[in-house]
Design a protein around this motif. Sequence first.
Motif, PDB file in Angstrom:
ATOM      1  N   CYS A  53      -6.498  -2.326  12.440  1.00 24.54           N
ATOM      2  CA  CYS A  53      -7.070  -2.808  11.178  1.00 24.54           C
ATOM      3  C   CYS A  53      -8.525  -3.237  11.345  1.00 24.54           C
ATOM      4  O   CYS A  53      -9.321  -3.129  10.415  1.00 24.54           O
ATOM      5  CB  CYS A  53      -6.258  -3.978  10.632  1.00 24.54           C
TER       6      CYS A  53
ATOM      7  N   ARG B  26      -5.066  -1.371   5.270  1.00 23.83           N
ATOM      8  CA  ARG B  26      -4.280  -2.594   5.060  1.00 23.83           C
ATOM      9  C   ARG B  26      -3.370  -2.532   3.835  1.00 23.83           C
ATOM     10  O   ARG B  26      -2.587  -3.439   3.620  1.00 23.83           O
ATOM     11  CB  ARG B  26      -5.209  -3.782   4.933  1.00 23.83           C
ATOM     12  N   GLU B  27      -3.502  -1.490   3.014  1.00 19.26           N
ATOM     13  CA  GLU B  27      -2.619  -1.356   1.852  1.00 19.26           C
ATOM     14  C   GLU B  27      -1.177  -1.319   2.326  1.00 19.26           C
ATOM     15  O   GLU B  27      -0.866  -0.672   3.328  1.00 19.26           O
ATOM     16  CB  GLU B  27      -2.931  -0.080   1.068  1.00 19.26           C
ATOM     17  N   LEU B  28      -0.295  -1.968   1.593  1.00 19.98           N
ATOM     18  CA  LEU B  28       1.093  -2.095   2.005  1.00 19.98           C
ATOM     19  C   LEU B  28       1.761  -0.745   2.276  1.00 19.98           C
ATOM     20  O   LEU B  28       2.410  -0.563   3.307  1.00 19.98           O
ATOM     21  CB  LEU B  28       1.890  -2.877   0.953  1.00 19.98           C
ATOM     22  N   SER B  29       1.573   0.208   1.385  1.00 19.54           N
ATOM     23  CA  SER B  29       2.218   1.514   1.588  1.00 19.54           C
ATOM     24  C   SER B  29       1.641   2.230   2.809  1.00 19.54           C
ATOM     25  O   SER B  29       2.377   2.883   3.555  1.00 19.54           O
ATOM     26  CB  SER B  29       2.076   2.394   0.339  1.00 19.54           C
ATOM     27  N   VAL B  30       0.347   2.100   3.026  1.00 21.89           N
ATOM     28  CA  VAL B  30      -0.286   2.706   4.210  1.00 21.89           C
ATOM     29  C   VAL B  30       0.218   2.015   5.469  1.00 21.89           C
ATOM     30  O   VAL B  30       0.582   2.669   6.448  1.00 21.89           O
ATOM     31  CB  VAL B  30      -1.823   2.629   4.116  1.00 21.89           C
TER      32      VAL B  30
ATOM     33  N   ILE C 152      -9.224   4.681   1.034  1.00 20.06           N
ATOM     34  CA  ILE C 152      -7.981   3.907   0.970  1.00 20.06           C
ATOM     35  C   ILE C 152      -7.933   2.977   2.182  1.00 20.06           C
ATOM     36  O   ILE C 152      -8.140   3.407   3.312  1.00 20.06           O
ATOM     37  CB  ILE C 152      -6.749   4.836   0.958  1.00 20.06           C
ATOM     38  N   SER C 153      -7.646   1.712   1.924  1.00 23.04           N
ATOM     39  CA  SER C 153      -7.621   0.728   3.003  1.00 23.04           C
ATOM     40  C   SER C 153      -6.396   0.915   3.893  1.00 23.04           C
ATOM     41  O   SER C 153      -5.284   1.133   3.415  1.00 23.04           O
ATOM     42  CB  SER C 153      -7.599  -0.686   2.418  1.00 23.04           C
TER      43      SER C 153
END
Length: 173
Positions: free
Chosen positions: A121, A153-157, A150-151
């Motif tokens: 991250c 850190r996004e939950l789906s990622v 797209i981060s």
Amino acid sequence: MVEKLTLSRMILELIQNSIDADCKKILIDIKVTSLEKYVYSIEVIDDGMALGDTNSYHEKGYSSKSSSGLGLYLINKFCLENDGYYKFDRVNHKSIVTFSFKNIDFYDLTDLVDIIYLTSCNYEIIFNYTYDKYKFTYDSLEIKDILKDISIRELSVMNHLKEFIRNGLKNIK
């Protein structure tokens, strides 16, 4: 037999040392060979600034920061107790920690999933895990290039990447 978290604790200690040395890039290379008993060879390379006397890093109580100074000492001790070795070098502005040990039973490495993901991250990390002729690689820079805006850190990622790492480690054996 080695406690399940021992290898993860070693890797975490080396990652934390890299971060403390202001690194931007970390390469973790784990190689396991299964001839007779399992032999682990681990190399961690970073671009951080080495602090203090590199000959003293493995001595009990030595710290170039305000810590206990036990991390690298315990890694060195563990390696020596398991027919292995520990070595620290500083080459071309890179810190290189290499250690190896053998005569232990293979154990699950999926506890490294969170360590690898969380490190990726904030830092560029390349994690290679080779078991005999099979290899799994996680390259955070490559992943961030694919994700574009797209981060990571996004939950789906996050869930997808953790599953990718988990499956990569589990399926290699």
